[in-house]
Design a protein around this motif. Structure first.
Motif, PDB file in Angstrom:
ATOM      1  N   GLU A   1     -51.521  68.530-104.443  1.00 56.73           N
ATOM      2  CA  GLU A   1     -51.314  67.900-105.613  1.00 56.73           C
ATOM      3  C   GLU A   1     -52.814  67.252-106.072  1.00 56.73           C
ATOM      4  O   GLU A   1     -53.172  67.375-107.276  1.00 56.73           O
ATOM      5  CB  GLU A   1     -50.536  66.653-105.638  1.00 56.73           C
ATOM      6  CG  GLU A   1     -49.976  65.857-106.689  1.00 56.73           C
ATOM      7  CD  GLU A   1     -48.924  65.054-106.706  1.00 56.73           C
ATOM      8  OE1 GLU A   1     -49.102  63.868-107.278  1.00 56.73           O
ATOM      9  OE2 GLU A   1     -48.241  65.063-105.764  1.00 56.73           O
TER      10      GLU A   1
ATOM     11  N   ASP B   1     -54.776  69.938-107.469  1.00 56.41           N
ATOM     12  CA  ASP B   1     -54.520  70.353-108.692  1.00 56.41           C
ATOM     13  C   ASP B   1     -54.983  69.283-109.703  1.00 56.41           C
ATOM     14  O   ASP B   1     -55.520  69.910-110.772  1.00 56.41           O
ATOM     15  CB  ASP B   1     -52.982  70.320-109.031  1.00 56.41           C
ATOM     16  CG  ASP B   1     -52.333  71.780-108.215  1.00 56.41           C
ATOM     17  OD1 ASP B   1     -52.823  72.635-107.955  1.00 56.41           O
ATOM     18  OD2 ASP B   1     -51.113  71.514-108.011  1.00 56.41           O
ATOM     19  N   HIS B   2     -54.969  68.148-109.563  1.00 56.98           N
ATOM     20  CA  HIS B   2     -55.686  66.989-110.657  1.00 56.98           C
ATOM     21  C   HIS B   2     -56.933  67.190-110.597  1.00 56.98           C
ATOM     22  O   HIS B   2     -57.557  67.446-111.551  1.00 56.98           O
ATOM     23  CB  HIS B   2     -55.378  65.758-109.865  1.00 56.98           C
ATOM     24  CG  HIS B   2     -54.056  65.020-110.006  1.00 56.98           C
ATOM     25  ND1 HIS B   2     -53.402  65.068-111.110  1.00 56.98           N
ATOM     26  CD2 HIS B   2     -53.057  64.792-108.931  1.00 56.98           C
ATOM     27  CE1 HIS B   2     -52.308  64.679-110.981  1.00 56.98           C
ATOM     28  NE2 HIS B   2     -51.904  64.588-109.812  1.00 56.98           N
TER      29      HIS B   2
ATOM     30  N   GLN C   1     -57.590  70.461-112.859  1.00 60.72           N
ATOM     31  CA  GLN C   1     -57.401  70.064-114.186  1.00 60.72           C
ATOM     32  C   GLN C   1     -58.575  69.192-114.877  1.00 60.72           C
ATOM     33  O   GLN C   1     -58.665  69.310-116.080  1.00 60.72           O
ATOM     34  CB  GLN C   1     -55.842  69.387-114.305  1.00 60.72           C
ATOM     35  CG  GLN C   1     -54.882  70.288-114.210  1.00 60.72           C
ATOM     36  CD  GLN C   1     -53.604  69.470-113.816  1.00 60.72           C
ATOM     37  OE1 GLN C   1     -53.536  68.330-114.140  1.00 60.72           O
ATOM     38  NE2 GLN C   1     -52.223  70.188-113.758  1.00 60.72           N
ATOM     39  N   ALA C   2     -58.975  68.221-113.960  1.00 59.98           N
ATOM     40  CA  ALA C   2     -60.096  67.484-114.644  1.00 59.98           C
ATOM     41  C   ALA C   2     -61.295  68.413-115.019  1.00 59.98           C
ATOM     42  O   ALA C   2     -61.836  68.080-115.853  1.00 59.98           O
ATOM     43  CB  ALA C   2     -60.395  66.545-113.586  1.00 59.98           C
TER      44      ALA C   2
END
Length: 195
Positions: free
Chosen positions: A36, A39-40, A43-44
């Motif tokens: 997780e 993934d963050h 995405q950033a």
């Protein structure tokens, strides 16, 4: 379901504790918590990449001092005023975003530190409980031994006979652990599983 592939990372032991605490707080596994977080981060980065490739026209009204400063930066950089203004604006926005992300990282670090403290507190409480139980067991054993010795002496046994009975009881207890009953074997197996 998406395919999952293993990756290996080296982390500081305190970071691993923090990840475990984060996973526990989210009722997930360590791998899920790391996934997780990755993934963050991905995405950033994707959002940042898209922001860097898109350009929009924006008309601003600024004060005289700001306008003069933009002209000075444009001259120093050998650019147009529009390019210098865009540069200064992007730098200001980037600084503000860095400040906000720094605050978010500090908040996350604070939460992770608190989770580690909570885990340490829970561990300390378990160790304290175990120490209490061990102490209580020792006291119970001493009380039982003293009671048995007193009963044996009341029944007319001398000190040598009492020691002989105590040695026989000890040997019997050791043999019980060496050759446990099925119930004792199950209890010992349960203790080993918990470790």
């Amino acid at each position: 379901m998406t395919e999952r592939r293993p990756i290996t990372v080296q982390l500081d032991p305190q970071m691993v504790l923090a990840l475990d605490a984060l996973a526990t707080s989210q009722n997930s596994s360590r791998s899920d918590a790391i996934g997780e977080l990755l993934d963050h981060a991905i995405q950033a980065q994707e959002v940042q990449r898209k922001r860097n490739t898109q350009k929009l026209n924006l008309t601003l009204r600024v004060g005289v001092a700001t306008s003069e400063h933009v002209r000075g930066v444009a001259r120093a950089r050998g650019e147009s005023q529009n390019a210098a203004a865009a540069f200064l604006l992007e730098e200001g926005i980037r600084a503000q975003l860095d400040q906000q992300s720094g605050a978010a990282v500090e908040s996350l670090a604070s939460q992770l530190r608190q989770a580690v403290k909570d885990q340490q507190h829970a561990h300390d409480a378990q160790v304290h409980r175990l120490a209490y139980l061990l102490t209580r067991s020792v006291l119970e054993c001493l009380a039982t031994r003293n009671t048995a010795n007193a009963l044996l002496s009341i029944n007319g046994l001398d000190k040598g006979q009492i020691l002989s009975v105590a040695d026989a009881a000890w040997t019997s207890a050791v043999n019980t652990l060496k050759n446990p009953t099925p119930a004792m074997r199950d209890a010992l197996a349960e203790l080993v599983k918990r470790e």
